[in-house]
Design a protein around this motif. Structure first.
Motif, mmCIF file in Angstrom:
data_model
loop_
_atom_site.group_PDB
_atom_site.id
_atom_site.type_symbol
_atom_site.label_atom_id
_atom_site.label_comp_id
_atom_site.label_asym_id
_atom_site.label_seq_id
_atom_site.Cartn_x
_atom_site.Cartn_y
_atom_site.Cartn_z
ATOM 1 N N GLY A 91 -1.334 12.099 -6.184
ATOM 2 C CA GLY A 91 -2.696 11.896 -6.676
ATOM 3 C C GLY A 91 -3.598 13.078 -6.381
ATOM 4 N N LEU A 92 -3.018 14.238 -6.117
ATOM 5 C CA LEU A 92 -3.809 15.438 -5.837
ATOM 6 C C LEU A 92 -3.428 16.535 -6.835
ATOM 7 N N ASP A 93 -4.396 16.958 -7.594
ATOM 8 C CA ASP A 93 -4.154 17.999 -8.578
ATOM 9 C C ASP A 93 -4.556 19.336 -7.936
ATOM 10 N N PRO A 94 -3.605 20.171 -7.595
ATOM 11 C CA PRO A 94 -3.965 21.383 -6.841
ATOM 12 C C PRO A 94 -5.000 22.237 -7.559
ATOM 13 N N PHE A 95 -6.000 22.655 -6.819
ATOM 14 C CA PHE A 95 -7.025 23.537 -7.359
ATOM 15 C C PHE A 95 -6.435 24.927 -7.556
ATOM 16 N N GLU A 96 -7.116 25.681 -8.433
ATOM 17 C CA GLU A 96 -6.704 27.059 -8.689
ATOM 18 C C GLU A 96 -6.552 27.852 -7.383
ATOM 19 N N VAL A 97 -7.524 27.662 -6.501
ATOM 20 C CA VAL A 97 -7.477 28.440 -5.250
ATOM 21 C C VAL A 97 -6.303 28.010 -4.381
ATOM 22 N N GLN A 98 -5.914 26.759 -4.501
ATOM 23 C CA GLN A 98 -4.742 26.311 -3.729
ATOM 24 C C GLN A 98 -3.471 26.953 -4.281
ATOM 25 N N LEU A 99 -3.431 27.113 -5.609
ATOM 26 C CA LEU A 99 -2.273 27.777 -6.207
ATOM 27 C C LEU A 99 -2.226 29.239 -5.781
ATOM 28 N N GLU A 114 -10.788 28.270 4.150
ATOM 29 C CA GLU A 114 -11.746 27.522 4.957
ATOM 30 C C GLU A 114 -11.304 26.075 5.230
ATOM 31 N N THR A 115 -11.913 25.517 6.243
ATOM 32 C CA THR A 115 -11.673 24.119 6.575
ATOM 33 C C THR A 115 -12.020 23.222 5.386
ATOM 34 N N GLY A 116 -11.177 22.228 5.144
ATOM 35 C CA GLY A 116 -11.462 21.259 4.089
ATOM 36 C C GLY A 116 -11.039 21.700 2.704
ATOM 37 N N GLU A 117 -10.428 22.888 2.610
ATOM 38 C CA GLU A 117 -10.027 23.396 1.300
ATOM 39 C C GLU A 117 -8.668 22.851 0.856
ATOM 40 N N GLY A 118 -8.020 22.083 1.710
ATOM 41 C CA GLY A 118 -6.747 21.482 1.300
ATOM 42 C C GLY A 118 -5.526 22.308 1.674
ATOM 43 N N LYS A 119 -5.481 22.779 2.893
ATOM 44 C CA LYS A 119 -4.336 23.580 3.333
ATOM 45 C C LYS A 119 -3.071 22.730 3.480
ATOM 46 N N THR A 120 -3.248 21.434 3.725
ATOM 47 C CA THR A 120 -2.072 20.576 3.853
ATOM 48 C C THR A 120 -1.267 20.579 2.559
ATOM 49 N N LEU A 121 -1.975 20.409 1.441
ATOM 50 C CA LEU A 121 -1.309 20.395 0.134
ATOM 51 C C LEU A 121 -0.661 21.752 -0.146
ATOM 52 N N VAL A 503 -8.472 17.341 11.201
ATOM 53 C CA VAL A 503 -8.847 16.076 10.577
ATOM 54 C C VAL A 503 -10.102 16.290 9.735
ATOM 55 N N ASP A 504 -10.031 15.754 8.539
ATOM 56 C CA ASP A 504 -11.073 15.922 7.558
ATOM 57 C C ASP A 504 -12.346 15.163 7.960
ATOM 58 N N ILE A 505 -13.505 15.835 7.918
ATOM 59 C CA ILE A 505 -14.769 15.117 8.142
ATOM 60 C C ILE A 505 -15.426 14.926 6.779
ATOM 61 N N ARG A 506 -15.384 13.708 6.275
ATOM 62 C CA ARG A 506 -15.992 13.441 4.975
ATOM 63 C C ARG A 506 -17.448 13.085 5.151
ATOM 64 N N LEU A 507 -18.255 13.632 4.280
ATOM 65 C CA LEU A 507 -19.683 13.417 4.376
ATOM 66 C C LEU A 507 -20.071 12.163 3.593
HETATM 67 P P1 ADP Z 1 -7.751 21.752 5.521
HETATM 68 O O1 ADP Z 1 -6.477 21.594 6.259
HETATM 69 O O2 ADP Z 1 -7.779 22.971 4.668
HETATM 70 O O3 ADP Z 1 -8.955 21.660 6.399
HETATM 71 P P2 ADP Z 1 -6.951 19.257 4.345
HETATM 72 O O4 ADP Z 1 -5.603 19.632 3.924
HETATM 73 O O5 ADP Z 1 -7.093 18.416 5.562
HETATM 74 O O6 ADP Z 1 -7.867 20.540 4.509
HETATM 75 O O7 ADP Z 1 -7.655 18.565 3.104
HETATM 76 C C1 ADP Z 1 -8.980 18.143 3.148
HETATM 77 C C2 ADP Z 1 -9.197 17.027 2.162
HETATM 78 O O8 ADP Z 1 -9.157 17.492 0.829
HETATM 79 C C3 ADP Z 1 -8.162 15.918 2.267
HETATM 80 O O9 ADP Z 1 -8.817 14.699 2.228
HETATM 81 C C4 ADP Z 1 -7.315 16.122 1.028
HETATM 82 O O10 ADP Z 1 -6.762 14.926 0.583
HETATM 83 C C5 ADP Z 1 -8.305 16.672 0.042
HETATM 84 N N1 ADP Z 1 -7.693 17.502 -0.995
HETATM 85 C C6 ADP Z 1 -6.894 18.564 -0.785
HETATM 86 N N2 ADP Z 1 -6.511 19.114 -1.974
HETATM 87 C C7 ADP Z 1 -7.083 18.374 -2.941
HETATM 88 C C8 ADP Z 1 -7.093 18.437 -4.378
HETATM 89 N N3 ADP Z 1 -6.419 19.380 -5.037
HETATM 90 N N4 ADP Z 1 -7.803 17.503 -5.035
HETATM 91 C C9 ADP Z 1 -8.493 16.570 -4.368
HETATM 92 N N5 ADP Z 1 -8.541 16.447 -3.032
HETATM 93 C C10 ADP Z 1 -7.849 17.339 -2.325
#
Ligand code: ADP
Ligand code: MG
Length: 779
Positions: A91-99, A114-121, A503-507
């Motif tokens: 359910g995560l569509d990788p952003f251009e920057v993630q690619l 940066e933090t929150g940019e989705g490094k896990t994916l 751990v992600d801090i959601r606003l």
């Molecule tokens: P980082 O490790 O870079 O701080 P995370 O991998 O913890 O970031 O991801 C932060 C949040 O962004 C998570 O909740 C994740 O599910 C969400 N996320 C990551 N990539 C995407 C994406 N392509 N589309 C939507 N949400 C995303």
């Protein structure tokens, strides 16, 4: 502006940092723009996959897997499929920057993201990419909790490529670990891997190794692993023989007083007995001269007991819970489960507290975190603060780092520091600020230097009617839950630097309306990189947010590194320093701190280089004895003169294994003794009498001499044991030999009185950190 275009946007200061560095030809930075065309191919390929059925996509996934990714076209095709799989399955569509990040990492770069940019994916895409080409991949996470979480989250994506995935975490037994390590993608902390490597090295003839050869590593929060934790020794210990005189030391030392029997230096980093103290010890133990060669061990133990008594404080450095001494890791701000202080000190504290000594530990082997990382053939990684680490990553591991633009522009406001004269004034002002933000509904995350600071500050807040959650002394999973809620309306969270990392801090939307997360640092850390890590908690994914540091001239980063000989000219009534020069002085102190830390790392590494080489020689012998049948024949032939028929008795099928066990036993014993000697040498006890030779050279001489002698000692001991063995002996116990009945692993925590290398330097009068700080003057 497209996200990739941001790469060209000179307005971001971090981008400017890269440009300046590259302009100055500083090593370590890489230009990731070269990968843009490749990302564009991935995007168009991916668009074409949208219409494909799940079955067909799975087929496509399997066929890309065969191709290998050396060719750019194959790489793009793979990422297009992986990206589509992520969209459908995760359910995560990788952003251009993630690619862009994934492409860069698969091409060997380290990325700053940066933090929150989705490094896990990104990690999923990269790990899958490496694994489909047949590599064995370890994704190194910041802690066990994250390793478990990420392995679980990525499993379905890996499965689409026919790849298995597992996590290695605390609490798993030998069989579970072994199975996990045979997965294609393994999530674990570098510590887990290191501990398992250490366990493998102790294995006997009938045991199987846990960790297959190290191959590729994707390191999350790479600077934390390769810079902050690099010099942490991972240790495997076994139960040794009890030493009765050490037990009575605690009693003698406990009644000693500073200034009477011992002296503490001004910075509380070093403590030593004075003449009265030595006399008291000599009387107690009935020895004439404690400095005589025969009493080296006793003297060492006495120093350790004194450190425990005088410098290590309950509830500051450790707590006692459930009848156990548990360390408070200051940097991480939590009780560390698996940490012990260096050999001896832990037991000394246990004695000081009058609780049962866990077991006399004997260090069987150890290695630095950095050495584990260097064991991989291929390394890549990501972090929100990789850029600041780029020079070190280049110097230490020949890695090049590039910056990935944020998915949405970062609108966080980074305020200039607010500098105060004293720590009290700093805290009062900061508490007022938190109070105001809280009243307006803005969530606040406060970063402190230690658990004690966190608690003190939470107390101040309570006095203002603000209820804060304090993160310390908890487990990762519990911390994760708390920190995840730090972005809620009017939440106030106080934490040390590492707590809740990853751990992600959601606003929450109401919180966003109130200005987003306010990150407030209480004093700067020892490096700007760590400061930036904290700031990165706010303003993620284009959220509103703000960061500010409240600092004071009392902060450790200043007092430990500079002596300031004069007062600021302009100071507000509340203690705020308006004198601009002092902001420069503060920053100067931080640079001094960074420099010293770097120096300390280099020194530590130098002290381990020879030992690492020696260990490789020894392990090589060990592995050959275990794996190669002819190795034993050769070894036995070497033990006895040519005309002896001894070798034949031991190469008989029913006796071979015992012969191997005996050789391994003596090899391991000799290595343990060698390490103990090196530790003593480093402690300075031996060098005390050597005067002022170059310490490293002296150390290496001793290490090399002792190692050379080691092979002969092992040979002699093995021969003696085998000569004396009776015909019906089948086990080591039959021969009167005992391997440790239990082993345990731990990491050596930051020493409250400085690192080994520190003390070593102090001992020989070249204070690296403990000496008087240089006085500086700005005119
Ligand atoms: P980082 O490790 O870079 O701080 P995370 O991998 O913890 O970031 O991801 C932060 C949040 O962004 C998570 O909740 C994740 O599910 C969400 N996320 C990551 N990539 C995407 C994406 N392509 N589309 C939507 N949400 C995303
Ligand atoms: Mg992360």
């Amino acid at each position: 502006m497209g996200r990739l275009e941001q790469l060209r946007d000179p307005s971001s200061w971090r981008r400017a940092v890269v440009l300046v560095r590259r302009f100055r030809q500083e090593p370590g930075t890489a230009n990731l723009r070269r990968f843009e065309p490749l990302v564009n191919i991935v995007l168009s390929e991916r668009a074409a996959l949208h219409g494909l059925g799940d079955e067909a996509l799975a087929e496509r996934a399997k066929s890309t897997a065969k191709a290998g990714l050396a060719d750019d076209g194959d790489l793009a095709r793979f990422l297009a499929v992986a990206s589509e799989v992520a969209r459908r399955r995760l359910g995560l569509d990788p952003f251009e920057v993630q690619l862009l990040a994934a492409v860069s990492m698969l091409r060997g770069r380290v990325v700053d993201m940066e933090t929150g940019e989705g490094k896990t994916l990104v990690g999923f895409l990269v790990a899958a990419g490496l694994a489909v080409t047949g590599r064995r991949v370890h994704v190194l996470s910041a802690n066990d909790y994250l390793a478990g979480r990420d392995a679980q989250a990525g499993a379905t994506l890996f499965a689409a490529f026919g790849l298995s995935c597992a996590a290695v975490v605390d609490g798993m037994d030998h069989a579970e670990r072994r199975a996990a390590y045979h997965g294609d993608v393994v999530y674990a902390t570098v510590h887990q891997v290191g501990f398992d490597l250490l366990r493998d090295r102790q294995r006997s003839a009938d045991a199987q190794r846990l960790v297959p050869e190290l191959d590729a590593a994707v390191i999350d929060e790479i600077d934390a692993v390769l810079l902050d934790d690099a010099m942490v020794p991972l240790v495997i210990a076994g139960d040794g023989d009890p030493r009765p005189e050490e037990a009575s030391l605690a009693g003698v030392v406990a009644v000693m007083t500073a200034g009477v029997e011992y002296e503490v230096d001004g910075e509380r980093r070093n403590v030593s007995f004075n003449e009265a103290g030595i006399a008291a010890l000599e009387e107690h133990f009935g020895v004439d001269d404690l400095y005589a060669k025969d009493h080296v061990e006793l003297l060492t133990a006495a120093h350790v007991a004194l450190h425990a008594h005088a410098l290590v404080d309950r509830d500051v450095h450790y707590i006692v819970a459930d009848g156990q001494v548990r360390l408070i890791n200051d940097a991480r701000g939590r009780v560390a489960d698996r940490q012990r202080w260096p050999d001896g000190l832990h037991a000394a504290i246990e004695r000081k507290e009058g609780i049962e000594v866990t077991a006399q530990a004997e260090v069987l082997d150890q290695m630095l975190v950095e050495t584990v990382a260097r064991g991989y053939r291929v390394i890549t990684g990501m972090s929100g603060t990789a850029l600041e680490a780029s020079e070190r990553l280049a110097e230490d591991l020949h890695l090049r780092t590039g910056t990935i633009p944020t998915n949405r522009p970062c609108v966080r406001v980074d305020e200039p520091d607010r500098l105060y004269l004293t720590a009290e004034q700093r805290d009062e002002a900061a508490a007022d600020r938190v109070h105001a933000a809280h009243a307006a509904g803005q969530p606040v995350l406060i970063g402190t230097a230690s658990v004690a600071d966190s608690e003190r500050f939470a107390g101040l807040l309570a006095g203002r009617g603000v209820d804060a959650v304090v993160l310390n002394a908890k487990h990762d999973a519990a911390e994760a839950e708390i920190i995840a809620r730090a972005g809620e309306h009017a939440a106030v969270t106080v934490s040390t630097q590492m707590a809740g990392r990853g751990v992600d801090i959601r606003l929450a939307s109401r919180a966003a309306e109130a200005g987003g997360l306010l990150v407030l640092g209480l004093g700067r850390y020892d490096s700007t990189r760590l400061d930036h890590q904290l700031r990165g908690r706010a303003g993620r994914q284009g959220d509103p947010g703000r960061s500010v540091f409240y600092t004071s001239l009392d902060d450790d980063v200043v007092t430990e590194h500079l002596v300031i000989g004069y007062h600021p000219r302009w100071v507000d009534p509340d203690g705020r320093v308006r004198d601009k020069r002092f902001r420069r002085i503060y920053e100067h102190a931080q640079r001094v701190a960074e420099g010293k830390l770097l120096q300390l790392h280099r020194t530590t590494r130098r002290y381990h280089t020879a030992t690492d080489q020696h260990r490789r020689v020894l392990l090589d012998t060990r592995d050959r004895l275990l794996a190669d049948p002819t190795a034993l024949d050769d070894y036995l032939a070497h033990l006895w003169p040519a005309d002896s028929d001894k070798p034949d008795t031991w190469t008989r099928p029913d006796r071979r294994t015992l012969a191997v066990e005996v050789a391994l036993y003596h090899l391991d014993r000799a290595w343990t003794r060698h390490l103990n000697l090196l530790a003593e040498v480093r402690e300075g006890i031996h060098l005390r009498v050597l005067g002022r030779q170059d310490p490293l050279e002296e150390f290496n001489l001793i290490a090399t001499d002792d190692f050379r002698a080691l092979a002969d000692k092992v040979t002699a001991a093995t021969r003696d044991t085998l000569d004396a063995a009776s015909e019906n002996a089948t086990t080591l116990a039959d021969l009167g030999l005992r391997r440790p009945s239990s082993t345990w692993t731990y990491m050596v925590a930051d020493n409250p009185f400085g690192s080994e290398a520190d003390r070593f330097f102090e001992f020989i009068g070249q204070a690296l950190r403990g000496g008087r700080p240089p006085a500086i003057s700005y005119t």
